[in-house]
Write an enzyme that holds these catalytic residues in place. Structure first.
Site, mmCIF file in Angstrom:
data_model
loop_
_atom_site.group_PDB
_atom_site.id
_atom_site.type_symbol
_atom_site.label_atom_id
_atom_site.label_comp_id
_atom_site.label_asym_id
_atom_site.label_seq_id
_atom_site.Cartn_x
_atom_site.Cartn_y
_atom_site.Cartn_z
ATOM 1 N N THR A 241 0.824 -1.205 0.000
ATOM 2 C CA THR A 241 0.000 0.000 0.000
ATOM 3 C C THR A 241 0.862 1.261 0.000
ATOM 4 O O THR A 241 0.505 2.257 -0.623
ATOM 5 C CB THR A 241 -0.989 0.022 1.183
ATOM 6 O OG1 THR A 241 -0.293 -0.307 2.375
ATOM 7 C CG2 THR A 241 -2.116 -0.957 0.982
ATOM 8 N N HIS B 295 -1.482 -16.062 -6.058
ATOM 9 C CA HIS B 295 -2.542 -15.515 -6.914
ATOM 10 C C HIS B 295 -2.014 -15.075 -8.275
ATOM 11 O O HIS B 295 -2.681 -14.324 -8.981
ATOM 12 C CB HIS B 295 -3.245 -14.347 -6.209
ATOM 13 C CG HIS B 295 -3.969 -14.770 -4.961
ATOM 14 N ND1 HIS B 295 -4.200 -13.928 -3.899
ATOM 15 C CD2 HIS B 295 -4.497 -15.962 -4.600
ATOM 16 C CE1 HIS B 295 -4.839 -14.588 -2.945
ATOM 17 N NE2 HIS B 295 -5.031 -15.822 -3.344
ATOM 18 N N CYS C 260 -1.268 -17.035 -22.745
ATOM 19 C CA CYS C 260 -2.365 -17.682 -23.459
ATOM 20 C C CYS C 260 -2.871 -18.818 -22.586
ATOM 21 O O CYS C 260 -2.087 -19.627 -22.090
ATOM 22 C CB CYS C 260 -1.882 -18.221 -24.801
ATOM 23 S SG CYS C 260 -3.084 -19.338 -25.560
ATOM 24 N N CYS D 283 -4.552 -15.282 -28.882
ATOM 25 C CA CYS D 283 -3.244 -15.850 -29.231
ATOM 26 C C CYS D 283 -3.262 -16.359 -30.679
ATOM 27 O O CYS D 283 -4.329 -16.646 -31.235
ATOM 28 C CB CYS D 283 -2.949 -16.998 -28.269
ATOM 29 S SG CYS D 283 -1.360 -17.800 -28.521
ATOM 30 N N CYS E 205 -2.611 -19.172 -31.517
ATOM 31 C CA CYS E 205 -3.177 -20.533 -31.487
ATOM 32 C C CYS E 205 -4.693 -20.503 -31.350
ATOM 33 O O CYS E 205 -5.341 -21.545 -31.360
ATOM 34 C CB CYS E 205 -2.564 -21.341 -30.337
ATOM 35 S SG CYS E 205 -3.322 -21.027 -28.717
ATOM 36 N N ASN F 144 1.146 -6.390 10.898
ATOM 37 C CA ASN F 144 0.000 -5.928 10.112
ATOM 38 C C ASN F 144 -0.613 -4.721 10.813
ATOM 39 O O ASN F 144 -0.623 -4.653 12.035
ATOM 40 C CB ASN F 144 -1.049 -7.054 9.987
ATOM 41 C CG ASN F 144 -2.008 -6.816 8.837
ATOM 42 O OD1 ASN F 144 -1.586 -6.473 7.731
ATOM 43 N ND2 ASN F 144 -3.292 -6.980 9.081
ATOM 44 N N ASP G 191 2.427 0.282 11.105
ATOM 45 C CA ASP G 191 2.662 0.485 9.681
ATOM 46 C C ASP G 191 3.834 -0.412 9.243
ATOM 47 O O ASP G 191 4.871 -0.466 9.911
ATOM 48 C CB ASP G 191 3.015 1.957 9.434
ATOM 49 C CG ASP G 191 3.381 2.198 7.993
ATOM 50 O OD1 ASP G 191 2.464 2.303 7.165
ATOM 51 O OD2 ASP G 191 4.596 2.251 7.687
ATOM 52 N N ILE G 192 3.648 -1.115 8.132
ATOM 53 C CA ILE G 192 4.638 -2.120 7.738
ATOM 54 C C ILE G 192 5.985 -1.507 7.366
ATOM 55 O O ILE G 192 7.043 -2.003 7.762
ATOM 56 C CB ILE G 192 4.072 -2.980 6.596
ATOM 57 C CG1 ILE G 192 3.012 -3.900 7.204
ATOM 58 C CG2 ILE G 192 5.155 -3.798 5.907
ATOM 59 C CD1 ILE G 192 2.023 -4.397 6.231
HETATM 60 ZN ZN LIG Z 1 -1.831 -19.818 -27.490
#
Ligand SMILES: [Zn+2]
Length: 231
Positions: A12, A105, A113, A138, A140, A203, A220-221
């Site tokens: 942040t 994530h 692709c 893509c 493909c 945190n 505060d980090i």
């Molecule tokens: Zn592809």
């Protein structure tokens, strides 16, 4: 071995908002589910329009003090890398080798692709998008998507396995900037504790795991970790 586990709070101060916070991006923009991305050209276009808007607001973000402190730990050999919920690539930019950043994530700073895995750079996708107003496909025929894990998309198996192995092996599980509410983040501190590791949480807000932690630094980090930056 120290295993840092990071979330939005470490970024942040770099100008990257916490998308899941109240008033954050996902409370203002309904997330596009993975199945809908696959099914609808309009939603693929919308998904890319949102990505380009992000690029304009924080595409130039630089690592913060928390990133630099963890990169210092890494350089000193005290940690093998980092497990992160973040998709912003800032751990890599701060000097942790890409193969030592376990991304639960994914990563939004490039695209792939969905069929053949070919990598595409965001700028290239944007040029093609702006030429005809649609998300490009893509060569493909597959759909091109940022290398992130979307809502409704399966968790990346390799990253999950690596994160679990590191968590089992660590002596100190160091949470930095994660409120530990989003699955699978919540599973890791408990796994570390079960395997005998100490749990430290840095945190700004309280987390679900504060009562199980050996040390909670609610600060505060950047301020909390700045003293650990080595030059
Ligand atoms: Zn592809």
């Amino acid at each position: 071995m120290i295993l840092p586990f990071t979330g939005a709070g470490i970024s942040t101060e770099c100008g990257i908002p916490d998308f899941r916070s109240p008033g954050g991006f996902w409370t203002r923009n309904k997330p596009i589910q993975f199945d809908d991305f696959l099914a609808s050209r309009d939603l693929r276009d919308e998904s890319w329009r949102r990505r380009f808007a992000m690029e304009d607001s924080f595409g130039g973000a630089k690592p913060g003090r928390g990133h630099h402190a963890l990169a210092s730990l890494y350089r000193s050999g005290k940690t093998p890398g980092v497990v992160t919920q973040n998709i912003d690539n800032l751990h890599q930019v701060s000097g942790i080798a890409a193969e030592h950043v376990v991304e639960l994530h994914g990563n939004t700073t490039f695209a792939t692709c969905l069929d053949c895995g070919q990598r595409y750079e965001i700028a290239e996708v944007r040029t093609r998008f702006e030429a005809d107003g649609h998300a490009p496909d893509c060569a493909c025929g597959g759909f091109i998507k940022t290398a992130t894990v979307s809502f409704g998309q399966a968790m990346p198996e390799t990253a999950m396995r690596r994160a679990e192995a590191l968590t089992r092996d660590c002596d100190l599980f160091l949470v930095v900037g994660s409120s530990l509410v989003v699955w699978p983040a919540a599973g890791f501190p408990a796994m570390a504790k079960r395997n005998g590791a100490a749990l430290v949480i840095v945190n700004r807000e309280a987390t679900e795991f504060d009562e199980f932690a050996d040390l909670v630094i609610r600060q505060d980090i950047g301020d909390a970790l700045a003293p650990f930056i080595s030059h």
